[in-house]
Design an enzyme around this catalytic site. Structure first.
Site, PDB file in Angstrom:
ATOM      1  N   HIS A   1      -4.410   2.666  11.734  1.00  0.00           N
ATOM      2  CA  HIS A   1      -4.995   1.343  11.568  1.00  0.00           C
ATOM      3  C   HIS A   1      -5.137   1.048  10.072  1.00  0.00           C
ATOM      4  O   HIS A   1      -5.599   1.911   9.314  1.00  0.00           O
ATOM      5  CB  HIS A   1      -6.370   1.285  12.258  1.00  0.00           C
ATOM      6  CG  HIS A   1      -7.013  -0.052  12.152  1.00  0.00           C
ATOM      7  ND1 HIS A   1      -6.635  -1.113  12.944  1.00  0.00           N
ATOM      8  CD2 HIS A   1      -7.967  -0.517  11.302  1.00  0.00           C
ATOM      9  CE1 HIS A   1      -7.346  -2.179  12.597  1.00  0.00           C
ATOM     10  NE2 HIS A   1      -8.155  -1.846  11.620  1.00  0.00           N
TER      11      HIS A   1
ATOM     12  N   GLU B   1      -0.372   4.874   4.334  1.00  0.00           N
ATOM     13  CA  GLU B   1      -0.148   5.091   5.772  1.00  0.00           C
ATOM     14  C   GLU B   1       1.023   6.043   5.980  1.00  0.00           C
ATOM     15  O   GLU B   1       0.989   6.925   6.832  1.00  0.00           O
ATOM     16  CB  GLU B   1       0.159   3.762   6.478  1.00  0.00           C
ATOM     17  CG  GLU B   1      -1.004   2.810   6.539  1.00  0.00           C
ATOM     18  CD  GLU B   1      -0.687   1.572   7.375  1.00  0.00           C
ATOM     19  OE1 GLU B   1       0.046   1.678   8.360  1.00  0.00           O
ATOM     20  OE2 GLU B   1      -1.185   0.481   7.039  1.00  0.00           O
TER      21      GLU B   1
HETATM   22  C1  GRF Z   1       0.677  -0.849  10.046  1.00  0.00           C
HETATM   23  O1  GRF Z   1      -0.043  -1.469   9.025  1.00  0.00           O
HETATM   24  C2  GRF Z   1      -0.240  -0.107  10.967  1.00  0.00           C
HETATM   25  O2  GRF Z   1      -1.367   0.416  10.316  1.00  0.00           O
HETATM   26  C3  GRF Z   1      -0.666  -1.160  11.951  1.00  0.00           C
HETATM   27  O3  GRF Z   1       0.468  -1.971  12.137  1.00  0.00           O
HETATM   28  C4  GRF Z   1       1.303  -1.873  10.999  1.00  0.00           C
HETATM   29  C5  GRF Z   1       2.640  -1.422  11.493  1.00  0.00           C
HETATM   30  O4  GRF Z   1       3.601  -1.381  10.473  1.00  0.00           O
HETATM   31  N1  GRF Z   1      -1.173  -0.565  13.165  1.00  0.00           N
HETATM   32  P1  GRF Z   1       4.995  -0.704  10.749  1.00  0.00           P
HETATM   33  O5  GRF Z   1       5.596  -1.382  11.983  1.00  0.00           O
HETATM   34  O6  GRF Z   1       4.778   0.758  10.962  1.00  0.00           O
HETATM   35  O7  GRF Z   1       5.816  -0.996   9.529  1.00  0.00           O
END
Ligand code: GRF
Length: 210
Positions: free
Chosen positions: A113, A178
């Protein structure tokens, strides 16, 4: 790497950059994971191409064809279980899952998240962080429980917020983190360094993931 490969299935809805970050770590031999399938509820999800290029099985399950969330989730379970994963990885899967689905995979369902939970659950987290004038923001990997974005935290990464940040600039800064913490959290799970206890706590068996 001698560790047995952890079978996983990844669920996406769009861009798939988190999935790609996981895939890169697997391909580099740094993540002992067997990505058995990538499933999307959107046929246009860009992440599906990364999977196909890597020779990973893909599935599209269009939620718009299901009048009830529960029926969609049951179909999803059938597809996932065909691949017998030990971990289901939500990587930008933009669907709220039923309690039945969550309970079925409890302890083996992870999500990322884009905020420092419990701050800013839900959508538009970067915009909301800027509006709230907080000085730091970030991302959280957590086990999924029935409370949306409320499950026990496995790993977080913080980023600073600067004066002239826009939601887009901040989103890029968070996304970079992330891409680091999701593979790390999956690695910790694969190495059995973390698990979810019956009372909903993250149990850490080694100090490598704080
Ligand atoms: C990311 O920011 C994640 O934290 C959220 O949705 C977004 C997905 O990005 N849950 P991606 O599709 O992985 O580029």
């Amino acid at each position: 790497m001698s560790t047995k490969l952890l079978p996983i299935v990844v669920l996406i809805s769009g861009r798939g950059s988190n999935f790609f970050a996981i895939l890169e770590q697997v391909q580099a031999g740094k993540l002992p994971v067997d990505i058995r399938a990538v499933i999307s509820n959107c046929s246009q999800a860009q992440g599906l191409h990364y999977a196909q290029q890597a020779g990973i099985k893909t599935h599209i399950l269009d939620h718009r064809k299901y009048r009830q969330r529960q029926i969609f989730d049951r179909e999803l379970i059938k597809i996932i279980d065909f691949y017998t994963p030990e971990l289901v990885v939500l990587a930008g899967f933009m669907r709220i899952l039923t309690a039945e689905f969550v309970q079925y995979y409890i302890g083996r369902l992870m999500n990322i998240h884009p905020s420092l939970l419990p701050e800013f659950p839900g959508l538009n987290t970067h915009q909301r962080a800027l509006e709230a004038k907080v000085c730091e923001h970030g991302a959280t990997v957590h086990f999924v429980t029935e409370e949306v974005d409320g499950g026990p935290i496995i790993l977080q990464a913080k980023v600073p917020i600067y004066k002239h940040d826009t939601p887009e600039i901040l989103a890029d800064r968070v996304l970079e983190e992330e891409h680091k913490i999701y593979p790390q959290a999956i690695l910790a799970f694969a190495k059995k360094e973390i698990c979810l206890s019956k009372d909903g706590q993250v149990i850490r068996t080694t100090p490598s993931v704080k």
